[in-house]
Scaffold this active site. Structure first.
Site, short mmCIF file in Angstrom:
data_model
loop_
_atom_site.label_atom_id
_atom_site.label_comp_id
_atom_site.label_asym_id
_atom_site.label_seq_id
_atom_site.Cartn_x
_atom_site.Cartn_y
_atom_site.Cartn_z
CD GLU A 1 38.96 40.71 46.13
OE1 GLU A 1 38.87 41.37 45.08
OE2 GLU A 1 38.82 41.22 47.26
CG ASP B 1 34.35 46.04 47.28
OD1 ASP B 1 33.95 44.87 47.40
OD2 ASP B 1 35.45 46.35 46.81
#
Length: 678
Positions: free
Chosen positions: A131, A222
């Protein structure tokens, strides 16, 4: 000469993708993710040996893919052998490194690096930072694990005052005598790939070229954007975006696709940098509680309206990732439980430690269930359950070699109120000593389940968007980015957005009198005894409450000490986290009679016995009362957001039991027996 100068300009394309699925995610989700994203991506990239790229696959997902998709994993192995693909490391279960102990940071990184070397033949030099949560404290662990470089957002650098035009290479961070290099991921590329047409992205990359041969365009994001996000499978594979993009890059004389490792060898650092504690822009927004989140969003809107945001966004910052533990008691509780068990594990003698203990500890550190935003899994019961499954199994293993007392008092969650932990080797209850005497965790070691694992509804910033008019964003000829628009997966009614007035715990008591619902305040005479007393407001009476653990049964008794008949009734709220939620595998029953599913309301007068059968749990809860009670239960839902839209998720079965004072004078006992199905 002008034409030669244009050709001489180049830009290195450092393209990386990050593949991750949460520990405990449904197998159907993993199968679908591979069918629509992981498999197609690897097969297309395998056809273009000249297109160099990086890929990070989290350890738990990599284990799954190696077992279930060996053919596609062999393609990846071949791309590594021929020097096309670079493998990035990280923590094995994808923890936020800054949120776990330093020993576990090092262990998590080394575990994944060793696994990648063993299975795919390469030891990672770079690491994906989960993250993109940056704290300088992670530098020593990364360096000690042999990691030379990580990727963070260009936003991180702008927050340190760096000009975006200078972020075309890597910088060096240092902490406690160790260094690691930092590559700034381009936000402009994150929002273009794969949403803008391929030729537009190629043209944009070419516009970044410089005479400086060290200039780099950095992308790492991602992989799920390439097939799993809404509309992307059709766009990326069926309409051929990925092939068009790869071929466009390879046909360019300006763009040079490179592995991070090759670029890192040939380039030099652009200098030392000290980044503030931060994550990506959206995450910083999600960490803020209401009303701060509203103020932040309004301020951003104001800056956009005045066309200042591109300049001021590094200084108009939200919160930090750790705020999730501050915002959500459930996240904080899991986190502090994990820290306590990590301390117990590392405090054992090496001969007492086992590989199974360490595996369970690492599983409990997976990031997904600790936070909530457009992504994040705190609102998803099956992801929290995976964390507790690991914690409970680990605790049981630790107890075999490191005995605990039957009762102990501590302020585990650092909220200023102690908790009383009582356990008998089969069950454990954590009772809040904040006046409620309610149970916030109830573990069955036999069933590996925390039945107190529910979620208290609180105000969320996105609630005010639910009934607002949908926003429309211009997207040229590409497809929509889920960050920029949000639909609704379920019909959300005003009642679904109500905020809970108290923590959704077990055996939260109140007194009903003439329509008033008065919460009871309990105190103890002995901190280590699970015995409590509450004075009934305005009445010369005391209500006693006691918890007992007898083998696989929790017994809770109430007794009213009064010589007079009193008005009103005792109301007890029990929130039970059942794994099947409102699915077809969970049901209420009495004898051979099925009364309905957990997702349905149920009411009974003169109730004394009920069974909660749960096939996902592999067990049954037998709920009994020694005295007839009024019974009512209903599903406890929360409203969350995801890339699929706003959705309602069942968190628990809320059971309400009521007894008149006459029954309480004689004494009432409620029991919950935990039965493992054969």
């Amino acid at each position: 000469m002008e034409q030669e100068s244009k050709v001489a300009k180049t830009v290195a394309l450092l393209l990386g993708v990050h593949a991750h699925q949460p520990v405990g995610n449904f197998e159907s989700v993993l199968e679908d993710a591979h069918a629509r994203c992981y498999g197609p991506f690897l097969r297309v990239m395998h056809e273009y040996p000249a297109f160099h790229f990086a890929i990070h696959i989290s350890g738990w997902l990599l284990e799954y893919m190696l077992e279930h998709f060996p053919e596609d994993m062999e393609l990846l192995r071949e791309m590594v052998r021929r020097g096309q693909a670079e493998l990035f490391g990280a923590g094995f279960t994808e923890p936020v490194l800054a949120s776990i102990p330093a020993k576990d940071r090092l262990g998590q990184i080394n575990t994944l690096s060793s696994f990648i070397q063993q299975k795919l033949g390469e030891t990672p030099q770079g690491a994906w930072l989960t993250e993109r949560v940056w704290e300088s404290s992670v530098v020593p662990s990364l360096a000690d694990a042999g990691i030379q470089y990580v990727t963070v957002d260009d936003y991180h650098f702008m927050c340190a005052g760096k000009d975006g035009k200078s972020l075309d290479g890597f910088y060096t961070a240092e902490e406690d005598g160790r260094q690691v290099d930092l590559f700034p991921i381009s936000e402009a590329l994150r929002y273009r790939l794969p949403f803008s047409p391929a030729d537009e992205v190629v043209a944009y990359l070419e516009s970044l070229a410089q005479d400086n041969t060290q200039a780099a365009a950095v992308y790492f994001d991602d992989i799920e954007k390439f097939g799993i996000w809404p509309e992307t499978y059709h766009w990326v594979y069926e309409k051929g975006w990925l092939r068009q993009f790869v071929e466009g890059v390879l046909n360019s004389e300006i763009i040079k696709p490179m592995k991070y490792s090759d670029y890192h060898k040939q380039a030099r650092t652009k200098g030392v940098v000290y980044l503030p504690t931060t994550s990506y822009i959206e995450m910083n927004e999600w960490t803020l509680p209401v009303p701060a989140a509203h103020h932040y969003a309004d301020l951003v809107a104001q800056e956009r309206q005045h066309q200042r945001y591109d300049v001021t966004k590094p200084f108009v910052r939200g919160g930090i990732w750790r705020n999730f533990m501050m915002r959500y008691p459930e996240s904080n509780w899991m986190h502090k439980r994990m820290l306590a068990l990590s301390k117990r594990y590392h405090g054992l003698k090496p001969t007492q430690q086992t590989a199974e203990m360490l595996r369970l500890l690492y599983e409990a550190q997976a990031n997904d269930a600790y936070w909530h935003g457009l992504f994040g899994g705190l609102y998803l019961p099956h992801l929290r359950r995976a964390v507790y499954h690991a914690l409970i199994r680990l605790e049981r293993l630790l107890d075999k070699v490191d005995k605990r007392p039957a009762a102990q008092v501590l302020d585990l969650d650092l909220d200023g109120h102690d908790e009383l932990f009582i356990q008998n080797g089969l069950l454990q209850a954590a009772v809040k000593l904040d006046g409620t005497a309610a149970i916030v965790e109830l573990d069955s070691y036999l069933l590996n389940q925390n039945f107190g694992d529910t979620l208290t509804r609180q105000a969320e910033h996105y609630h005010r968007k639910i009934h607002a008019a949908p926003e429309h964003h211009h997207q040229s000829d590409g497809i929509a980015n889920p960050h920029e628009q949000m639909g609704s997966k379920h019909e959300i009614l005003p009642g679904d957005l109500e905020v809970d007035g108290h923590r959704k715990a077990m055996f939260h008591d109140s007194w009903l009198d003439h329509g008033a619902n008065i919460s009871l305040q309990y105190h103890q005479d002995d901190a280590l005894k699970a015995e409590f007393n509450a004075a009934l407001p305005g009445m010369n009476a005391v209500l006693g409450k006691q918890y007992k653990l007898e083998e696989n049964t929790l017994k809770v008794s109430y007794k009213l000490l009064s010589t007079n008949k009193l008005p009103g009734r005792l109301r007890v709220e029990i929130n039970l986290a059942m794994p099947s939620c409102d699915g077809p595998a969970g049901r209420f029953s009495q004898g051979d009679h099925i009364l309905g599913g957990f997702g349905q309301p149920l009411s009974m007068d003169e109730w004394q016995e009920l069974f909660l059968d749960d096939d996902v749990l592999g067990g049954t809860l037998a709920l009994q009362s020694s005295s007839p009670a009024s019974y009512f239960s209903y599903p406890h839902f929360s409203v969350s957001q995801s890339e699929a839209g706003f959705e309602k998720i069942m968190q628990a079965v809320t059971i309400i039991l009521e007894w008149p004072c006459e029954a309480l004078v004689s004494g009432v006992e409620v029991s919950i027996k935990f039965i493992k199905n054969k």
